[in-house]
Design an enzyme around this catalytic site. Structure first.
Site, short mmCIF file in Angstrom:
data_model
loop_
_atom_site.label_atom_id
_atom_site.label_comp_id
_atom_site.label_asym_id
_atom_site.label_seq_id
_atom_site.Cartn_x
_atom_site.Cartn_y
_atom_site.Cartn_z
N HIS A 100 -6.46 12.09 0.65
CA HIS A 100 -5.15 11.04 0.68
C HIS A 100 -5.22 10.92 -0.63
O HIS A 100 -5.80 10.14 -1.52
CB HIS A 100 -5.54 9.97 1.47
CG HIS A 100 -4.54 8.99 1.52
ND1 HIS A 100 -4.45 7.68 0.95
CD2 HIS A 100 -3.24 8.94 2.15
CE1 HIS A 100 -3.56 7.07 1.08
NE2 HIS A 100 -2.63 7.80 1.70
N HIS B 150 3.33 7.62 -5.18
CA HIS B 150 3.60 6.96 -3.77
C HIS B 150 4.53 5.95 -3.99
O HIS B 150 5.72 5.97 -3.13
CB HIS B 150 2.34 6.36 -3.42
CG HIS B 150 2.52 5.61 -2.33
ND1 HIS B 150 2.80 4.26 -2.11
CD2 HIS B 150 2.16 5.96 -0.97
CE1 HIS B 150 2.53 3.98 -1.01
NE2 HIS B 150 2.53 4.80 -0.22
#
Length: 271
Positions: free
Chosen positions: A33, A75
């Site tokens: 991740h 992100h």
């Protein structure tokens, strides 16, 4: 046929959206991740390279487009949280974004740099903005990287547009509304679900509501759809989810998930 609780993964027949090369892997998929976000250098080449050195073949990342249309692996919508820069990426040119340093040391990478630097890695890409969609599809066309990428977004309409433009060359996961439909199907209720999606990528829980249980996994598998769960950083949770039959886990704790899968005989022995 089911073997040891797993559905067999066969080579992709031409034009068959249910067996995409991205999913051609024995055992559960292990996703790093953001490259292993717990290390503080999330979504950087150094983080992804470390994950690859540990044996990870699947990475999860996010993409935004700069003001001049460059596709960055990042992100947040702004640089402020994890870099020494500031401001919204969508309003900054690449020449400015490239000067920012994650954790004060690592540059923000272009997604094309990641594709090039780690050619054996497959990428789960969360398209964070509408402006990033066209550059991503253009990059996949230019590089021929369709087999290496799965595209997702919370916005179901955005992912559906990506699928419509790219066809079955592109693997996609369900957006939020699609996941809700799948959860309703698991309860035995009628719901519309986009037929072209091949993955449901979900949290184990959403607030007080449990998303992933045996009925949810069964409903997904009945549609030839995999279930990938994020973000799982505790060994006990990973073990329980694997026992439910989920097809992939996204984690920040790279060593933990590697050890769990290795103990089950599912960690790859070669790059």
């Amino acid at each position: 046929m089911v073997t040891n609780g797993r559905r067999p993964r066969l080579p992709l027949p031409s034009g068959n959206p249910s067996r995409h090369p991205f999913l051609a892997h024995e055992g559960p998929l292990a996703f790093a991740h953001r490259g292993g976000a717990a290390g503080g250098t999330e979504n950087t080449l150094s983080a992804f390279a470390r994950a690859a050195a540990l044996g990870y073949r699947y990475m999860e990342t996010d993409v935004h487009a700069t003001a001049d249309g460059r596709l960055v692996a990042f992100h947040d919508a702004t640089l402020d949280r994890v870099t020494d820069g500031s401001g919204p990426i969508a309003r900054l040119p690449w020449s400015e974004v490239r000067r920012a340093r994650v954790a004060g040391s690592e540059p923000v990478p272009l997604f094309e740099e990641l594709l090039r630097a780690l050619p054996r890695v497959r990428w789960n890409v969360d398209v964070k903005s509408e402006a990033a969609l066209a550059p991503l599809l253009r990059l996949l066309e230019e590089t021929g990287a369709w087999e290496r990428v799965c595209v997702g977004s919370f916005d179901e309409a955005r992912v559906a547009r990506a699928q419509s433009h790219a066809g079955f060359r592109l693997l996609t996961s369900l957006g939020t509304s699609g996941v809700l439909g799948l959860r309703l199907r698991a309860y035995g209720l009628p719901a519309r679900i986009r037929a072209s999606a091949r993955c449901a990528q979900v949290p184990e829980r959403h607030g007080a509501v449990r998303v992933v249980d045996r009925a949810f996994v069964r409903a997904a598998h009945a549609r030839s759809m995999q279930v990938h769960v994020w973000t799982v950083n505790e060994r006990e949770r990973a073990e329980a989810l694997l026992d439910l039959g989920v097809d992939g886990i996204m984690t920040d704790d790279l060593e933990m998930l590697r050890d769990v899968l290795d103990a089950r005989g599912h960690w790859p022995t070669a790059p």
